[in-house]
Design a protein around this motif. Structure first.
Motif, PDB file in Angstrom:
ATOM      1  N   TRP A  98       4.634  17.453  41.202  1.00  0.00           N
ATOM      2  CA  TRP A  98       5.168  18.198  40.069  1.00  0.00           C
ATOM      3  C   TRP A  98       5.379  17.284  38.854  1.00  0.00           C
TER       4      TRP A  98
ATOM      5  N   ASP B 216       9.971  18.067  34.676  1.00  0.00           N
ATOM      6  CA  ASP B 216      10.389  17.415  35.912  1.00  0.00           C
ATOM      7  C   ASP B 216      11.894  17.177  35.967  1.00  0.00           C
TER       8      ASP B 216
ATOM      9  N   ALA C 228      15.215  22.060  41.317  1.00  0.00           N
ATOM     10  CA  ALA C 228      14.232  22.101  42.395  1.00  0.00           C
ATOM     11  C   ALA C 228      13.813  23.536  42.725  1.00  0.00           C
ATOM     12  N   SER C 229      14.793  24.453  42.691  1.00  0.00           N
ATOM     13  CA  SER C 229      14.458  25.844  43.007  1.00  0.00           C
ATOM     14  C   SER C 229      13.462  26.404  41.996  1.00  0.00           C
TER      15      SER C 229
ATOM     16  N   SER D 191       8.408  11.585  51.623  1.00  0.00           N
ATOM     17  CA  SER D 191       7.841  12.604  50.744  1.00  0.00           C
ATOM     18  C   SER D 191       6.507  12.193  50.141  1.00  0.00           C
TER      19      SER D 191
END
Length: 777
Positions: free
Chosen positions: A532, A540, A545-546, A587
């Motif tokens: 992202w 960013d 985050a949602s 991640s």
């Protein structure tokens, strides 16, 4: 490294791993008992089918027997499939019948020989896979059309008459034939068809499963016994007194027949090759032995046709019915097919009088059933999902009404038109919000779609901000020129254009080769794997985050969801992953990206440090053990991969001695979990206490850790059992974040060896995103 199924251990108790190929070849006599039993089953299937196909082809009855013998012995000896059984095939019936009627049997034998030579040449030049370029919709439609044609012709025989050479005549005159039918012939055909339908459905009587006996054999034998016992006066099979009397070898055509013979050679070679290769590939899904070598299989098929034609036999091809019976009966090497040919030869030589008791109506009934079974409606359902049912139906009708070659050409032409329509299919959507325009282009962007794209772009007001998303799988030069010219004009008038390429960077590559003259560079990372932060640098930090997750889900529904729907529909009710992939929760490590895998390929377990608790260790983590047992025992994955990576926070914590810190509440569960990595640390020589362990130490520990977790896997009974049986491979992998390269554990060299990338003509776009060690994984 791939771990050997022998499962040996060294003197110090550590597992010793040796390379293993999961799909290994088996010696010709390595499955002697199973191949012998399978050959008898296939022999019982092949005898009635071979005679029936000879009758339907208008060829001498012995031609079918010769083709069955040659297809078994010659093709299996020289072919490239371990389990495929070849012989006279129903798919060639119409071609052969037309050739026999037009040129006579001797010239048809010459055509078979020449077609075999063409197949050998195709295999020798290694272009067997080119035959697979024909659309499956055309192939299935052709076989269905052949099935309908066979059924219509043989129904006349069932009712006591003779078929016509024209399918329309067979169809229009069938009602009259039914009303004037021979009662005894109808009875013989009915018994055969009824037995074929009911026999596979018989329930098992305890451990006795009668339906394992081939239905074709039972049907023909039952009808023959009833007809002989009742002394029915029906037409029966006639065999020549000797092979020399029946033999009719190849003969040269007349001058005016040369062109037609050449077309016949091409038709026989094409149909026999495609049918054989598709059958061989289908059979590979039914066994775990050596995979088919397509070019060698084509050479074997060609050799069989040369010999069969020279001996006065029908053309041969791979046959699904016999091959399936072979695999189900335990055949695993070419020996089964070779022996089935030997049994046919012995049977005809010693028991010819029994063959002559078979009523012709019984063989006709067998062919009617087989012909109707070739019309598989499940293909229509599958093809509808891909919008190719029309190709199937048009090919079917074309074969029935026009003939085999004409029907195939019509179906092939329609398949090309459908493909062309898809290639030129393009969606262009524009929308405006808060003075900012968004343009979405999806599909294949060729010169045919340029007018639509240009029209949409010209409607955007000058001086505006435009986000242009190119969801295209191809862009030709004309499309690039039109988009680039518009972009330059729009920016010269004060506008701003952001181009985002989702799949491959067609626009960016073209821009690099020509002077772009544009203010804003295109975004270089494919949306499928770019983070992202790279794709939305302006959002960013600001977007929660949602919000990013929802935006990503919307993007997925706008593009990939429609393309994935067909695949996910097939996967929805069953998964069959190729490997259990155990890796770190980091991640930055994306298993499907570094293995180029997709949905259904990997059964993935992720945790901090890619640790596998030993089965015999106190306090073993049930979640990892449950995943291992489910993948190995239930899903029966053929392989397990443990993948570590560089800059691993868990390895850093081990090196710093985090697991020895006081037992307070801070990171208590993390320290408890990292105890499963102590054995890996011990292999490195103990704890290295340092505020910031060096990258070399972290890399070395991460690689030791992969080896240790592979050993831990063998403490699980389910893994050990399948590993020792040779049904499970263990592989160690390591991913370097900075170079984005994958390495594989090589036991022989005692190190991780980098995988060399295959050269590609147009490499996918690459990009780099800075990554920092902020997490413990």
């Amino acid at each position: 490294m791939r771990h050997d199924a022998q499962g040996a251990r060294s003197d110090d108790g550590r597992a010793v791993f040796r390379p293993l190929s999961h799909l290994r070849s088996q010696p010709l006599f390595g499955n002697l008992a199973g191949d012998t039993a399978a050959s008898l089953v296939v022999f019982l299937v092949a005898v009635p089918l071979s005679m029936g196909i000879a009758v339907a082809s208008g060829a001498p009855l012995v031609a079918g027997i010769v083709a069955a013998i040659v297809g078994g012995i010659v093709v299996a000896s020289f072919g490239g499939s371990a389990v495929q059984v070849s012989g006279p095939a129903a798919g060639l019936t119409i071609i052969v019948a037309d050739l026999v009627q037009t040129y006579g049997w001797p010239v048809t034998c010459l055509i078979t020989v020449l077609a075999g030579g063409v197949q050998v040449a195709l295999g020798a030049f290694r272009i067997a896979r080119a035959a697979l370029a024909i659309s499956p919709a055309v192939i299935h439609g052709m076989l269905a059309g052949v099935g309908v044609t066979i059924a219509l012709a043989q129904l006349h025989v069932v009712f006591g008459g003779s078929p016509h050479g024209d399918t329309l005549a067979n169809l229009t005159e069938l009602p009259g034939r039914i009303t004037d039918g021979d009662t005894l012939a109808i009875a013989a055909g009915t018994i055969t068809i009824g037995t074929m339908i009911l026999w596979p459905r018989l329930p098992a009587l305890g451990s006795l499963r009668l339906n394992r006996v081939p239905a074709a054999l039972v049907a023909v034998v039952a009808t023959t016994v009833v007809a002989a016992a009742s002394q029915w006066e029906v037409e029966r099979v006639e065999l020549p007194d000797s092979f020399a009397q029946a033999w009719s070898g190849p003969a040269l055509p007349t001058a005016d027949q040369v062109h037609g013979v050449a077309v016949g050679v091409a038709a026989v070679a094409m149909v026999a090759s495609v049918e054989s290769l598709l059958c061989a590939i289908a059979m590979d899904r039914t066994h775990d032995g050596r995979r088919v070598r397509l070019d060698r299989e084509l050479v074997g098929q060609g050799s069989g046709n040369i010999v069969s034609g020279a001996l006065g036999g029908l053309p041969v091809a791979g046959v699904v019915v016999r091959s399936t019976a072979n695999v189900r009966a335990g055949g695993r090497t070419p020996l089964a097919a070779i022996l089935h040919g030997v049994w046919i030869l012995v049977f005809v030589a010693l028991f010819a009088p029994l063959v002559e008791l078979v009523p012709m109506a019984a063989l006709a009934g067998l062919l009617v059933f087989i012909g109707l079974k070739m019309v598989d409606l499940s293909h229509v359902t599958n093809l509808r999902r891909h919008h190719e049912a029309s190709v199937y139906l048009v090919t079917l009708v074309g074969v029935v009404l026009l003939g085999l070659l004409e029907g195939v050409l019509v179906g092939f032409g329609l398949a090309l038109l459908v493909s062309l329509r898809r290639l030129t299919g393009l969606t262009v959507l524009t929308e405006e919000a808060n003075g900012r325009w968004h343009v979405l282009v999806q599909g294949s962007l060729t010169f045919l779609g340029v007018p639509r794209v240009t029209h949409a772009l010209r409607t955007i007001p000058v001086g505006t901000h435009v986000d242009l998303d190119l969801h295209v799988d191809f862009m030709d030069h004309a499309a690039f020129e039109s988009i680039h010219a518009w972009r330059v004009d729009h920016e010269r008038t004060g506008g701003h254009v952001d181009i985002d390429e989702v799949h491959e960077n067609w626009y960016e590559r073209s821009s690099a080769q020509t002077a772009p003259n544009a203010k804003t560079p295109p975004r270089g990372l494919a949306r499928g794997w770019a983070p992202w932060g790279v794709r939305r640098p302006d959002h960013d930090r600001e977007t929660p985050a949602s919000g990013l997750l929802l935006a990503g889900a919307n993007e997925y529904h706008a593009g990939a969801a429609r393309r994935m729907r067909s695949l996910m529909t097939r996967l929805a009710h069953r998964q069959s992953p190729k490997a259990l992939f155990l890796t770190c929760a980091d991640s930055r490590l994306v298993p499907n990206v570094i293995t180029a895998s997709g949905p259904g390929d990997l059964f993935t377990v992720r945790n901090i440090g890619n640790l596998v608790p030993r089965r015999d260790q106190e306090g073993t983590d049930d979640s990892v053990g449950a995943a291992i047992e489910y993948a190995v025992d239930v899903l029966e994955v053929p392989g397990i991969v443990v993948c570590g990576h560089s800059h691993c926070g868990a390895m850093k914590a081990l090196l710093e001695g985090a697991h020895n810190e006081p037992d307070d509440e801070h990171l208590r569960q993390l320290r408890a979990w990292l105890r499963h990595g102590r054995a890996s640390l011990a292999q490195l020589g103990g704890t290295v206490r340092a505020e910031s362990p060096g990258p070399d130490a972290m890399r070395e520990l991460a690689q030791h850790n992969v080896v240790q977790q592979l050993e831990n896997l063998l403490t699980y009974p389910a893994v050990r059992r399948r590993y020792d049986a040779g049904a499970l491979e263990l592989t160690g992998m390591y991913f370097d974040l900075e170079s984005a390269r994958v390495s594989v554990l090589d036991e022989a060299r005692g190190e991780f060896v980098a995988i060399a990338p295959d050269p590609v003509p147009q490499p996918r776009a690459t990009g780099e995103a800075e990554a920092h060690d902020r997490s413990p994984s």
